[in-house]
Design a protein around this motif. Structure first.
Motif, short mmCIF file in Angstrom:
data_model
loop_
_atom_site.label_atom_id
_atom_site.label_comp_id
_atom_site.label_asym_id
_atom_site.label_seq_id
_atom_site.Cartn_x
_atom_site.Cartn_y
_atom_site.Cartn_z
N THR A 120 -14.78 5.37 -2.97
CA THR A 120 -14.28 4.22 -2.20
C THR A 120 -13.42 3.36 -3.10
O THR A 120 -13.84 3.01 -4.21
CB THR A 120 -15.44 3.39 -1.64
N VAL A 121 -12.22 3.03 -2.64
CA VAL A 121 -11.34 2.13 -3.38
C VAL A 121 -11.05 0.94 -2.48
O VAL A 121 -10.51 1.08 -1.38
CB VAL A 121 -10.01 2.82 -3.78
N ARG A 122 -11.42 -0.23 -2.94
CA ARG A 122 -11.20 -1.46 -2.19
C ARG A 122 -10.14 -2.28 -2.92
O ARG A 122 -10.33 -2.69 -4.07
CB ARG A 122 -12.50 -2.24 -2.05
N VAL B 113 -3.85 -0.79 -1.45
CA VAL B 113 -4.17 0.18 -2.49
C VAL B 113 -2.97 1.10 -2.70
O VAL B 113 -2.37 1.58 -1.73
CB VAL B 113 -5.41 1.01 -2.12
N SER C 221 0.83 -1.21 0.00
CA SER C 221 0.00 0.00 0.00
C SER C 221 0.86 1.26 0.00
O SER C 221 1.93 1.31 0.62
CB SER C 221 -0.91 0.03 1.22
N ILE D 102 -2.21 4.74 -4.43
CA ILE D 102 -2.77 5.95 -5.04
C ILE D 102 -1.61 6.87 -5.33
O ILE D 102 -0.96 7.40 -4.42
CB ILE D 102 -3.81 6.62 -4.13
N SER E 12 -14.11 10.02 1.44
CA SER E 12 -13.53 8.93 0.65
C SER E 12 -12.91 7.88 1.57
O SER E 12 -12.53 8.18 2.71
CB SER E 12 -12.47 9.46 -0.32
N LEU F 41 -7.32 12.62 -0.71
CA LEU F 41 -8.65 12.07 -0.46
C LEU F 41 -9.43 13.08 0.38
O LEU F 41 -8.88 13.67 1.32
CB LEU F 41 -8.57 10.76 0.33
N VAL G 262 -10.32 4.23 1.64
CA VAL G 262 -9.39 3.30 0.99
C VAL G 262 -9.29 2.07 1.87
O VAL G 262 -8.97 2.18 3.06
CB VAL G 262 -8.01 3.94 0.78
N GLU G 263 -9.58 0.89 1.30
CA GLU G 263 -9.60 -0.34 2.08
C GLU G 263 -8.67 -1.38 1.44
O GLU G 263 -8.72 -1.59 0.23
CB GLU G 263 -11.03 -0.90 2.13
N VAL H 88 -0.20 5.63 -0.39
CA VAL H 88 -1.17 6.66 -0.72
C VAL H 88 -0.45 8.01 -0.80
O VAL H 88 -0.01 8.54 0.21
CB VAL H 88 -2.31 6.73 0.31
#
Length: 358
Positions: free
Chosen positions: A271-273, A259, A243, A261, A253, A249, A255-256, A245
């Motif tokens: 939402t980003v899963r 992820v 992950s 970004i 928003s 955001l 993020v799960e 980021v």
């Protein structure tokens, strides 16, 4: 043994990935937002190979040169080798002979992905010094691949896409050769499909009592020549991502999971899963991005749901009632719901496209 050189094959027309490959080399189609070709270059660099030749075709060679450059971004030196026609893998070896000289080398198909790299295989090749080391993996449809027949630890026969395969062991797109392979490639005749097959050249080594060793691949291997394989490769790469980021955001928003970004990406009520990757400059608004999705740079997703898909740079998806899944969008492709009347579907679609309607 002399230092190994690398040879990556990046010619070919990519007919199974059309229409994407009408305008771009198949080796540059991204997996997890990175060209497939880069994974092969990385694998060679990590195995200590510093001189790499890349076979290119007249139609796509300039694009590959522009993206991969001189190799400095990977810590290697890249030499580009033009193959005038796609006349087979053994023909590619002969085309590269001036670059390879009398060095042993690793040959890697530029649209292939191999889990875990090739470090151990290179070490095994250096230690045993066989005339050839071929990688094999069991597949459910061997008639679509080069197939090997073994007798214990010895390769006894090979066939290219046989209609009735004797085994299910397919040749993975990574090979290691001593320079003797050049003589073998010169000694064979074109196959019924008019190509100099690498399987025939390796068979020539076998028939002349040279040492050809097999290695059964334990991890996954993907030939990314088809949509399903591209999506599966994307899934496999995203699964081992860490992950990160770096984009922005808003408070609504989420993020799960795993992820990435990238910087410059913005999420507003999105939402980003994961596993998922969102490229630089992408904008996600009032949307859901599901697992195994790669959103390219400068893409936009608004009032839509996207899952298990790949969006290339500059594409957008807006206002869909249903979820878009298992899809591959080329560069600057725009999908949106029209607000005009009468209600109707409107398409402008290139050759060899495939569209499913809700």
């Amino acid at each position: 043994m002399k230092p190994l050189k690398g040879l990556i094959l990046s010619g070919g027309k990519g007919t199974r990935l059309r229409p994407i490959t009408h305008t771009s080399a198949k080796q540059l189609v991204p997996v997890a937002n990175r060209p497939v070709l880069f994974y092969g270059i990385d694998a060679m660099a990590q195995a200590g190979i510093s001189e790499i030749g890349i076979i290119i075709a007249p139609e796509t060679g300039e694009e590959i040169k522009e993206v991969a450059g001189d190799g400095s971004q990977f810590g290697v030196k890249i030499t580009y080798i033009l193959q005038d026609e796609p006349a087979g893998l053994a023909h590619a070896v002969l085309t590269a002979e001036p670059f390879l000289g009398d060095s042993p080398f690793v040959m890697y198909l530029g649209d292939n992905l191999l889990q875990g790299g090739i470090d151990d295989l290179v070490a095994k090749f250096k230690q045993g010094e066989p005339d050839a080391l071929i990688l094999l993996t069991p597949v459910p449809d061997p008639e679509h691949f080069g197939v090997a027949e073994l007798d214990g630890e010895r390769v006894v026969a090979l066939a290219e896409k046989p209609p009735e395969p004797k085994t299910n062991l397919a040749l993975v797109g990574v090979y290691m050769f001593m320079p003797l392979i050049h003589d073998a490639a010169r000694a064979i005749e074109p196959s019924p499909r008019g190509e100099l097959e690498i399987t025939d050249a390796i068979q020539y080594l076998v028939d002349n009592d040279k040492r050809v060793e097999p290695h059964i691949v334990q991890g996954w291997w993907k030939d990314t020549g088809r949509l399903d394989d591209m999506l599966e490769a994307n899934r496999l790469i995203l699964d081992r991502m860490e992950s990160r980021v770096e984009g922005s955001l808003d408070s609504e928003s989420a993020v799960e999971g795993r992820v990435v970004i990238e910087g410059g990406a913005t999420l507003t009520r999105a939402t980003v899963r994961g596993p998922a990757i969102i490229g630089k400059g992408a904008t996600l608004t009032d949307c859901y991005i599901g697992p195994y999705t790669a959103i390219g740079e400068d893409c936009a997703v608004e009032r839509a749901e996207v899952e298990h898909s790949i969006l290339l740079a500059g594409s957008s998806v807006r206002g869909l009632d249903g979820r878009m899944e298992a899809s591959l969008l080329g560069r600057n492709v725009h999908i949106a719901r029209s607000v005009g009347q009468p209600k109707a579907y409107r398409f402008m679609v290139g050759d060899n496209s495939d569209i499913g309607i809700l």
